[in-house]
Write an enzyme that holds these catalytic residues in place. Structure first.
Site, PDB file in Angstrom:
ATOM      1  N   HIS A  23       0.843  -1.199   0.000  1.00 40.99           N
ATOM      2  CA  HIS A  23       0.000   0.000   0.000  1.00 40.99           C
ATOM      3  C   HIS A  23       0.878   1.250   0.000  1.00 40.99           C
ATOM      4  O   HIS A  23       1.348   1.702   1.043  1.00 40.99           O
ATOM      5  CB  HIS A  23      -0.922  -0.035   1.228  1.00 40.99           C
ATOM      6  CG  HIS A  23      -2.008   1.003   1.203  1.00 40.99           C
ATOM      7  ND1 HIS A  23      -3.321   0.716   1.524  1.00 40.99           N
ATOM      8  CD2 HIS A  23      -1.992   2.331   0.904  1.00 40.99           C
ATOM      9  CE1 HIS A  23      -4.049   1.818   1.424  1.00 40.99           C
ATOM     10  NE2 HIS A  23      -3.260   2.816   1.064  1.00 40.99           N
ATOM     11  N   HIS A  25       1.111   5.019  -2.391  1.00 40.77           N
ATOM     12  CA  HIS A  25       0.541   5.818  -3.490  1.00 40.77           C
ATOM     13  C   HIS A  25       1.658   6.498  -4.269  1.00 40.77           C
ATOM     14  O   HIS A  25       2.488   7.187  -3.670  1.00 40.77           O
ATOM     15  CB  HIS A  25      -0.401   6.887  -2.938  1.00 40.77           C
ATOM     16  CG  HIS A  25      -1.660   6.329  -2.327  1.00 40.77           C
ATOM     17  ND1 HIS A  25      -2.869   6.333  -2.966  1.00 40.77           N
ATOM     18  CD2 HIS A  25      -1.881   5.728  -1.130  1.00 40.77           C
ATOM     19  CE1 HIS A  25      -3.800   5.774  -2.189  1.00 40.77           C
ATOM     20  NE2 HIS A  25      -3.211   5.400  -1.055  1.00 40.77           N
ATOM     21  N   ASP A  27       1.462   9.047  -6.204  1.00 44.10           N
ATOM     22  CA  ASP A  27       1.375  10.502  -6.074  1.00 44.10           C
ATOM     23  C   ASP A  27       1.542  10.956  -4.627  1.00 44.10           C
ATOM     24  O   ASP A  27       1.439  12.146  -4.331  1.00 44.10           O
ATOM     25  CB  ASP A  27       0.055  11.040  -6.673  1.00 44.10           C
ATOM     26  CG  ASP A  27      -1.189  10.326  -6.151  1.00 44.10           C
ATOM     27  OD1 ASP A  27      -1.114   9.132  -5.799  1.00 44.10           O
ATOM     28  OD2 ASP A  27      -2.252  10.975  -6.079  1.00 44.10           O
ATOM     29  N   GLY A 185      -9.742   7.880  -1.787  1.00 45.45           N
ATOM     30  CA  GLY A 185     -10.357   9.196  -1.661  1.00 45.45           C
ATOM     31  C   GLY A 185     -11.170   9.238  -0.379  1.00 45.45           C
ATOM     32  O   GLY A 185     -11.137   8.304   0.417  1.00 45.45           O
ATOM     33  N   HIS A 212      -9.838   0.741  -0.035  1.00 49.06           N
ATOM     34  CA  HIS A 212      -9.594   1.561   1.154  1.00 49.06           C
ATOM     35  C   HIS A 212     -10.879   1.511   2.001  1.00 49.06           C
ATOM     36  O   HIS A 212     -11.920   2.007   1.553  1.00 49.06           O
ATOM     37  CB  HIS A 212      -9.360   3.017   0.775  1.00 49.06           C
ATOM     38  CG  HIS A 212      -7.967   3.359   0.384  1.00 49.06           C
ATOM     39  ND1 HIS A 212      -7.436   3.075  -0.839  1.00 49.06           N
ATOM     40  CD2 HIS A 212      -6.986   3.995   1.084  1.00 49.06           C
ATOM     41  CE1 HIS A 212      -6.187   3.519  -0.896  1.00 49.06           C
ATOM     42  NE2 HIS A 212      -5.879   4.092   0.263  1.00 49.06           N
ATOM     43  N   GLU A 215     -10.910   3.291   7.509  1.00 43.88           N
ATOM     44  CA  GLU A 215      -9.860   4.263   7.845  1.00 43.88           C
ATOM     45  C   GLU A 215     -10.535   5.464   8.506  1.00 43.88           C
ATOM     46  O   GLU A 215     -10.373   5.692   9.701  1.00 43.88           O
ATOM     47  CB  GLU A 215      -9.118   4.682   6.574  1.00 43.88           C
ATOM     48  CG  GLU A 215      -8.038   5.745   6.785  1.00 43.88           C
ATOM     49  CD  GLU A 215      -7.472   6.285   5.467  1.00 43.88           C
ATOM     50  OE1 GLU A 215      -8.113   6.124   4.418  1.00 43.88           O
ATOM     51  OE2 GLU A 215      -6.384   6.903   5.522  1.00 43.88           O
ATOM     52  N   ASP A 305       1.724   3.974   2.858  1.00 40.69           N
ATOM     53  CA  ASP A 305       0.664   4.848   2.340  1.00 40.69           C
ATOM     54  C   ASP A 305       1.276   5.975   1.503  1.00 40.69           C
ATOM     55  O   ASP A 305       1.318   5.871   0.291  1.00 40.69           O
ATOM     56  CB  ASP A 305      -0.226   5.399   3.452  1.00 40.69           C
ATOM     57  CG  ASP A 305      -1.651   5.669   2.983  1.00 40.69           C
ATOM     58  OD1 ASP A 305      -1.998   5.229   1.877  1.00 40.69           O
ATOM     59  OD2 ASP A 305      -2.418   6.300   3.728  1.00 40.69           O
TER      60      ASP A 305
HETATM   61  O1  LIG Z   1      -4.975   7.026   3.029  1.00 40.72           O
HETATM   62  C1  LIG Z   1      -5.651   7.346   2.037  1.00 40.72           C
HETATM   63  N1  LIG Z   1      -7.005   7.171   2.084  1.00 40.72           N
HETATM   64  C2  LIG Z   1      -7.804   7.460   1.031  1.00 40.72           C
HETATM   65  N2  LIG Z   1      -7.328   7.978  -0.117  1.00 40.72           N
HETATM   66  C3  LIG Z   1      -6.010   8.191  -0.211  1.00 40.72           C
HETATM   67  C4  LIG Z   1      -5.119   7.898   0.826  1.00 40.72           C
HETATM   68  N3  LIG Z   1      -3.887   8.239   0.448  1.00 40.72           N
HETATM   69  C5  LIG Z   1      -3.988   8.729  -0.801  1.00 40.72           C
HETATM   70  N4  LIG Z   1      -5.279   8.705  -1.206  1.00 40.72           N
HETATM   71  C6  LIG Z   1      -5.835   9.174  -2.486  1.00 40.72           C
HETATM   72  O2  LIG Z   1      -5.492   8.240  -3.501  1.00 40.72           O
HETATM   73  C7  LIG Z   1      -5.220   8.968  -4.689  1.00 40.72           C
HETATM   74  C8  LIG Z   1      -4.527   8.087  -5.706  1.00 40.72           C
HETATM   75  O3  LIG Z   1      -3.256   7.698  -5.297  1.00 40.72           O
HETATM   76  C9  LIG Z   1      -4.479  10.170  -4.190  1.00 40.72           C
HETATM   77  O4  LIG Z   1      -4.482  11.214  -5.125  1.00 40.72           O
HETATM   78  C10 LIG Z   1      -5.250  10.514  -2.928  1.00 40.72           C
HETATM   79  O5  LIG Z   1      -6.343  11.365  -3.253  1.00 40.72           O
HETATM   80 ZN   LIG Z   2      -3.911   4.754   0.888  1.00 39.02          ZN
END
Ligand SMILES: O=c1[nH]cnc2c1ncn2[C@@H]1O[C@H](CO)[C@@H](O)[C@H]1O
Ligand SMILES: [Zn+2]
Length: 379
Positions: A23, A25, A27, A185, A212, A215, A305
């Protein structure tokens, strides 16, 4: 035997230990200096800081907001500089390189293709650029003595309405660098069942997905993700503790039906401790549900994350856990094997990674105390 203290992994050993990351991301993991350079090259003038060190601190502080929604606002700046083919290739290559340098041997890195279309790229061009970057990063890592394999997870944004399209994209690029699908998101107000068609499609295609859930929102989100959508894994899933009762004296523990299901079916939970502290999903490392869930032997994995927003890495996550819970190499190996077992790779490859890479790596580290350090070790 060694004492418990000498048995605890040091920061340097944690970095060398083979680690598995499910997990992360794309970005959420850019190097601050790369953001600054890409902003200059692509004409993005919205950055809050243009000095890379200050920018790194800005992300960590802005993300440390106590709310998932505010945490997510920071991604506007990283996505803004990830709108061209070259930028995506670069960011993906550096991601693979950085993970490999941190001792990660297998990673599944996710991103939302729909967030990278502002300058005219197609969804396919986005996926191909990121895949090219991952392959380049794997090559560079190998050249500097590290081995890593990186697979992509395609994320659909839960507030948007493109999940089926992204699921189809994930299916089209299956075996071509994409290993699965995810939704991310804001969680509250956007239940996973909004995207049921995408999950049903993927199930019919025998494809894999994580969601997701659990959380920023609790049990209903986890329940829907598993029992309506059929998720293979849960992103975070920490709120499963709401379905676990612990006696005041800490002795007796009672699992509700959903928590029992998650444990009995060995549903992998992608724990991201530092991120949870920032979004308010957990109050502190010591009180993070990972401690209890580890004792109860849920199938837990440790993850980053967002390395940029959380100022973290796989090694740092493990350092915090070792410090807080006095986890040993055996615990680290347990989390790592859990990660590999839960990866969206074919079974034979997962097994080979466990037997030929992970177990020998930990055996080597665990044996180090037997050999006194000599002058050669300081080289
Ligand atoms: O912990 C999280 N929980 C929910 N959404 C997330 C988390 N971290 C990042 N993103 C979302 O996932 C998109 C794609 O990578 C990111 O742009 C962010 O908006
Ligand atoms: Zn995430």
């Amino acid at each position: 035997m060694t004492s418990e203290t000498t048995n605890l992994p040091t920061a340097e050993q944690i970095r060398r230990a083979p680690k598995v990351l499910l997990h992360d991301h794309l970005d959420g993991g850019l190097r601050p200096a790369t953001i600054v350079e890409l902003a200059r090259e692509t004409g993005y003038d919205g950055l809050p800081e243009t000095d890379s060190e200050k920018l790194g601190s800005w992300f960590r502080e802005a993300a440390d907001s106590g709310s998932l929604e505010r945490y997510l606002e920071t991604f506007a700046h990283t996505c803004a500089v990830m709108q061209t083919r070259d930028a995506l290739v670069r960011v993906a290559a550096e991601c693979a390189e950085d993970l490999a340098a941190d001792g990660v041997v297998y990673a599944e890195v996710r991103y939302a293709p729909e967030q990278h279309l502002e300058k005219g790229l197609s969804l396919e061009e986005v996926v191909e650029a990121v895949n090219e970057g991952f392959r380049e990063g794997e090559r560079r890592a190998r050249a500097s003595g590290h081995r890593i394999r990186v697979g992509a997870l395609l994320t659909a944004m839960r507030h948007a309405a493109r999940a089926l399209e992204i699921a189809e994209l994930a299916n089209r690029y299956r075996d071509l660098g994409v290993v699965g699908f995810d939704i991310a998101g804001a969680e509250a107000g956007y239940p996973p069942t909004r995207h049921l068609d995408a999950f049903e499609y993927l199930k019919r295609e025998n494809n894999h997905f994580t969601i997701h859930a659990g959380e920023a929102f609790g049990l209903p989100s986890i329940w829907q993700a598993l029992q309506w959508c059929g998720a293979d894994r849960l992103g975070h899933g920490v709120r499963i503790i709401d379905d676990i009762q612990v006696d005041d004296d800490g002795g007796g523990v009672k699992l509700g039906r959903l928590a029992s299901y998650v444990r009995d079916k060995r549903i992998p939970l992608e724990m991201c401790p530092t991120s949870n502290l920032q979004t308010g999903a957990a109050p502190s490392y010591a009180e993070h549900p990972i401690g209890l869930l580890r004792r109860l032997q849920f199938r837990l994995t440790v993850n980053t994350d967002n390395r940029l927003m959380s100022g973290t890495s796989m090694s740092r996550e493990f350092e915090h856990l070792v410090e807080t819970f006095r986890y040993t190499f055996d615990d680290m190996q347990w989390f790592t094997v859990n990660g590999m077992k839960s990866a969206f790779l074919p079974f034979d490859e997962r097994l080979a990674m466990i037997n030929d890479v992970i177990k020998p790596g930990y055996a080597e580290l665990k044996s180090e105390w037997l050999f006194p350090k000599g002058p050669a070790d300081s080289a």
